[in-house]
Write an enzyme that holds these catalytic residues in place. Structure first.
Site, mmCIF file in Angstrom:
data_model
loop_
_atom_site.group_PDB
_atom_site.id
_atom_site.type_symbol
_atom_site.label_atom_id
_atom_site.label_comp_id
_atom_site.label_asym_id
_atom_site.label_seq_id
_atom_site.Cartn_x
_atom_site.Cartn_y
_atom_site.Cartn_z
ATOM 1 C CB THR A 5 -0.942 0.043 1.215
ATOM 2 O OG1 THR A 5 -0.169 0.040 2.411
ATOM 3 C CG2 THR A 5 -1.891 -1.142 1.199
ATOM 4 C CE LYS B 273 -2.782 1.959 5.198
ATOM 5 N NZ LYS B 273 -3.624 3.176 5.122
ATOM 6 C CB THR C 196 14.651 -2.318 1.252
ATOM 7 O OG1 THR C 196 13.259 -2.645 1.274
ATOM 8 C CG2 THR C 196 14.908 -1.127 2.153
ATOM 9 C CD GLU C 197 18.670 2.007 -3.604
ATOM 10 O OE1 GLU C 197 18.513 3.173 -3.161
ATOM 11 O OE2 GLU C 197 19.086 1.766 -4.750
ATOM 12 C CE1 TYR D 204 17.553 -1.780 -13.893
ATOM 13 C CE2 TYR D 204 17.997 -0.271 -15.688
ATOM 14 C CZ TYR D 204 17.807 -0.500 -14.337
ATOM 15 O OH TYR D 204 17.849 0.539 -13.438
ATOM 16 C CD GLU E 118 29.281 -4.037 -8.097
ATOM 17 O OE1 GLU E 118 28.830 -3.267 -8.958
ATOM 18 O OE2 GLU E 118 28.900 -4.039 -6.920
ATOM 19 C CG HIS F 17 27.019 -0.857 -6.132
ATOM 20 N ND1 HIS F 17 27.074 -1.685 -7.219
ATOM 21 C CD2 HIS F 17 25.986 -0.008 -6.373
ATOM 22 C CE1 HIS F 17 26.123 -1.363 -8.074
ATOM 23 N NE2 HIS F 17 25.441 -0.357 -7.573
#
Length: 289
Positions: A17, A43, A97-98, A159, A209, A247
């Site tokens: 939500t 919710k 999530t970061e 991507y 990497e 990163h």
């Protein structure tokens, strides 16, 4: 054929939500993902695009068969949400999530390692089997169905490489974004094993990497176990020692985790390592002949 997800995968969205969760749910539905339920505490009884929302994962599981969960939750509660999914025996957990605290990731990974669940992330764009199922934020227009597996430590490059392959009429079986944090829920070898056993994945493109030793470890597995060709690209070759390059995991210490080390290990294991992304399609086509 694909790994991890397909058109029959029944998906739960934790944080459905919220602004991001709601928007990405719509994109996943448009991609054909079979989302059966959502969870946001407080919710319960509401719906998002016709999808029923519950207060807890336990309640969602009591009412629906669920194979996978994707989390769009704040970093402060990511640990408890991942563990909640694992406690309820959800097989595949994808944490978008970061900025999740590293100690929280270590705790959730410790719990996951003792369970039957697989954790992808945190800081992952997700997983896509083109034309079948998308879990996460990957832009579907960059992917096409096919027989090349893609596994990437970089979300953006997962991507970008797929788009380059698609532009050259090379489709993908499944694309997996590993997650870019210093501690990740899974590793390159775990995903390589899945691709290795998938009869319809003919070749794997590995995007690594600088930082850590995942690529060196993967090289050993490829050398001894992999029965399919692997093409690799290592990002961050110009990163200096001790410098964080975007990163959390992309840190080179005293030469360890350097691009040179990774390229050397992969090359000696029979992997074709390219210097530029645009070289990947030509190499893939030659290896698939």
């Amino acid at each position: 054929m694909s790994i991890l997800v397909n058109k029959n995968t029944k998906v739960l969205v934790q944080g459905i939500t919220g602004k991001i969760g709601r928007a990405q749910t719509k994109y996943m539905l448009d991609a054909g993902t079979n989302i059966v339920a959502g969870v946001t505490p407080g919710k319960e009884g509401t719906k998002v695009y016709g999808i029923p929302v519950y207060d807890t994962v336990k309640e969602a599981k009591e009412n629906h068969d669920i194979d996978a969960s994707v989390l769009f939750v704040p970093a402060s509660i990511a640990r408890e949400c991942v563990i909640e999914a694992a406690k309820n025996k959800i097989k595949l957990i994808t944490l978008i999530t970061e900025h999740t605290p590293v100690h929280d990731v270590m705790e959730m990974k410790s719990y996951i390692d003792k369970s039957d669940s697989l954790l992808i992330g945190p800081t992952t764009p997700g997983i896509i089997s083109p034309g079948e199922c998308k879990i996460g934020i990957l832009p579907t227009n960059m992917f096409t169905p096919g027989s090349v597996g893609v596994i990437s430590r970089s979300g953006t490059l997962s991507y970008e490489v797929s788009a380059i392959l698609s532009d050259n009429n090379i489709g993908q079986s499944t694309v997996v974004g590993m997650g870019a944090d210093l501690v990740a829920g899974t590793n390159l070898i775990d995903i390589l094993k899945l691709f290795n056993s998938d009869k319809n994945t003919k070749l794997v493109v590995l995007i690594g990497e600088v930082g850590g030793s995942q690529e060196e470890d993967a090289a050993e597995y490829i050398k001894n176990e992999m029965n399919k060709p692997v093409v690799a690209y290592i990002a961050g070759g110009s990163a200096p020692d001790g410098k964080r390059m975007g990163h959390a995991g992309a840190i080179v210490e005293g030469g360890k985790g350097s691009a040179e080390s990774k390229i050397s290990h992969l090359t000696s294991s029979g992997v074709k390592v390219v210097s530029f992304l645009f070289e990947i399609p030509e190499v893939v086509k030659k290896l698939l002949q």
